[in-house]
Design an enzyme around this catalytic site. Structure first.
Site, mmCIF file in Angstrom:
data_model
loop_
_atom_site.group_PDB
_atom_site.id
_atom_site.type_symbol
_atom_site.label_atom_id
_atom_site.label_comp_id
_atom_site.label_asym_id
_atom_site.label_seq_id
_atom_site.Cartn_x
_atom_site.Cartn_y
_atom_site.Cartn_z
ATOM 1 N N GLU A 52 0.823 -1.218 0.000
ATOM 2 C CA GLU A 52 0.000 0.000 0.000
ATOM 3 C C GLU A 52 0.853 1.262 0.000
ATOM 4 O OE1 GLU A 52 -4.355 -1.042 1.868
ATOM 5 O OE2 GLU A 52 -2.979 0.183 3.044
ATOM 6 N N HIS A 63 9.763 -26.357 0.453
ATOM 7 C CA HIS A 63 9.126 -27.499 -0.200
ATOM 8 C C HIS A 63 7.904 -27.077 -1.012
ATOM 9 C CE1 HIS A 63 11.647 -30.360 2.060
ATOM 10 N NE2 HIS A 63 11.607 -29.432 3.000
ATOM 11 N N LYS A 113 -13.283 1.328 -2.166
ATOM 12 C CA LYS A 113 -14.199 1.611 -1.059
ATOM 13 C C LYS A 113 -15.435 2.362 -1.552
ATOM 14 C CE LYS A 113 -10.772 1.917 2.676
ATOM 15 N NZ LYS A 113 -10.138 2.808 3.674
#
Length: 453
Positions: free
Chosen positions: A282, A311, A425
């Site tokens: 951000e 792995h 938003k």
């Protein structure tokens, strides 16, 4: 003391994939200027280590015995910092310890608006023994206030008017709808400083209040951050681990390493890497530079856990695209250890381990991974800390925040805004019918060719 090593990022060690002497000279030349700009700007998070946490600590101490569960309701920076603190500094199975061994409430996080997940959480809670900490810097975060509405109904159905004894708010000290709710309902509330962005708020009540309920020494967290602040202020660029971390990421971004991988070799620090991922993404992922020019920059942060992800991911890291810079984090003291017994000495896969320690094995795994990357020309740096305790974690968190602030200056972007997040938003408000966003809903419908929710 937290220590940064960068030998395996140097071109004279790993070849053309590393940084050169000229690169090093450039980053040192820019060091004083970059650090002075950040200090002159005075980001709000720089003040947090010097704040007095006594009101918060007193509140937690007085109420810890009243509740068997604490639920933090928040998202993004309103949850990730607290998750990192509690994951790092509590028993790895804290929530399933017997209550007498925990010494405080279990701690849960409601950090999404997935109804299945929230239903499951409410199913395991006893309302009379639960405290909800509602955390939203703005006071209007859709996911957080929506969950609060459900939580209030959950509490009110069970407890009636005494639901208010089961909610504490962390939000802006004056503004926002959640602050207004706290005023109307007489809820206890702690402030998020207005000049501290959510992703930089871990050392404010956002992170420290849940930590205090979990029995973590928040005074030591802040002491570690203060000492790190003084160390950075009084060091040269070459001796400043936050600046070197920022500058190496910047140098390697210019060399095509557009991804940065944080890989702690400690399960306690796994959630720290999640917290850093938001902080880095951000803060640095920006369309415009400080002069308003379109640059679309930002290293993409990835998270891996050693030795587990050897792995699952290291094959890609060693032989895949050479587009990553790696940061390892290794504690000297793991807080526990095991000596491998001498069973099956005749079997090659086990005999060589006899008498060695598990801490030796995980450290060897980290060195081996860094070596394999270096052999393939993939640069890395390693951060070492004496142990994962409140003091050293406080210093490490603050160091990464300063590293991010320095990186913002090096990349030439505003590290403290998030315009890309804000558009999403506003679009959510429009889609959910919030007043004042009708025009945007029309634009979205036209763009998508219709909307079905």
């Amino acid at each position: 003391m937290v220590h940064l090593e960068h030998r395996l990022a140097r071109a004279d060690v790993i070849g053309e994939g590393g940084f050169t002497y000229e690169d090093w000279e450039l980053l040192l030349r820019r060091g004083d200027e970059v650090r002075a700009k950040v200090r002159k700007m005075g980001p709000g998070f720089c003040r947090l280590p010097y704040d007095d946490p006594s009101d918060m600590v007193r509140f937690a101490r007085e109420r810890r015995g009243m509740y068997s569960d604490l639920v933090v309701v928040g998202i993004g920076g309103s949850a990730l910092g607290a998750i990192a603190l509690i994951s790092a500094l509590s028993h790895p199975y804290y929530n399933i310890l017997p209550e007498e061994k925990r010494g405080g409430p279990r701690v849960f996080f409601s950090d999404n608006v997935d109804p299945w997940q929230l239903r499951g959480l409410l199913d395991v809670l006893e309302p009379r023994r639960t405290l909800f900490n509602v955390v939203t810097k703005s006071g209007g975060t859709a996911e957080t206030v929506a969950t609060f509405l459900v939580v209030r109904r959950f509490l009110e159905d069970a407890l009636g008017g005494s639901w208010r004894e089961h909610v504490v708010v962390t939000t802006d000290p004056e503004r926002g709808d959640m602050r207004e709710v706290a005023r109307r309902e007489g809820l206890p509330a702690f402030p998020v400083p207005p000049d501290v962005g959510g992703r930089f708020s871990v050392l404010s009540p956002v992170g420290l209040l849940p930590a205090a309920f979990a029995g973590i020494d928040v005074g030591e967290l802040l002491a570690g951050a203060r000492d790190m602040d003084l160390r950075l202020k009084n060091s040269s660029p070459e001796e400043d681990p936050a600046y070197i971390g920022a500058a190496l990421n910047w140098i390697f971004y210019g060399k095509g390493k557009r991804m940065t991988v944080m890989m702690p070799y400690s399960r306690a620090l796994k959630e720290l890497a999640e917290w850093f991922r938001q902080l880095w993404a951000e803060s640095l992922g920006k369309k415009l530079d400080l002069e308003g020019k379109v640059v679309q920059v930002g290293p993409t942060p990835l998270r891996a856990l050693g030795a587990t992800d050897q792995h699952s991911q290291v094959q890609l890291y060693v032989e895949g695209p050479p587009d990553k810079f790696f940061t390892f984090i290794v504690p000297e003291d793991y807080g526990a250890d095991f000596v491998f017994p001498e069973y099956y000495p005749d079997l090659d896969a086990m005999g060589y381990l006899a008498g060695r320690r598990m801490s030796e094995l995980i450290k060897a795994e980290q060195i081996a991974t860094a070596y394999a990357l270096a052999e393939a020309g993939r640069p890395s740096m390693t951060i070492k800390l004496p142990k994962v305790d409140p003091y050293h974690l406080g210093g490490l968190l603050y160091m990464f925040e300063m590293q991010t602030a320095y990186a913002g200056e090096l990349f030439g972007v505003n590290a403290y805004d998030q315009p890309g997040v804000e558009l999403g938003k506003r679009a959510t408000y429009a889609l959910m019918g919030r007043s004042g966003y009708e025009g945007l809903r029309g634009e979205i419908e036209k763009f998508l060719g219709g909307i079905v929710i």
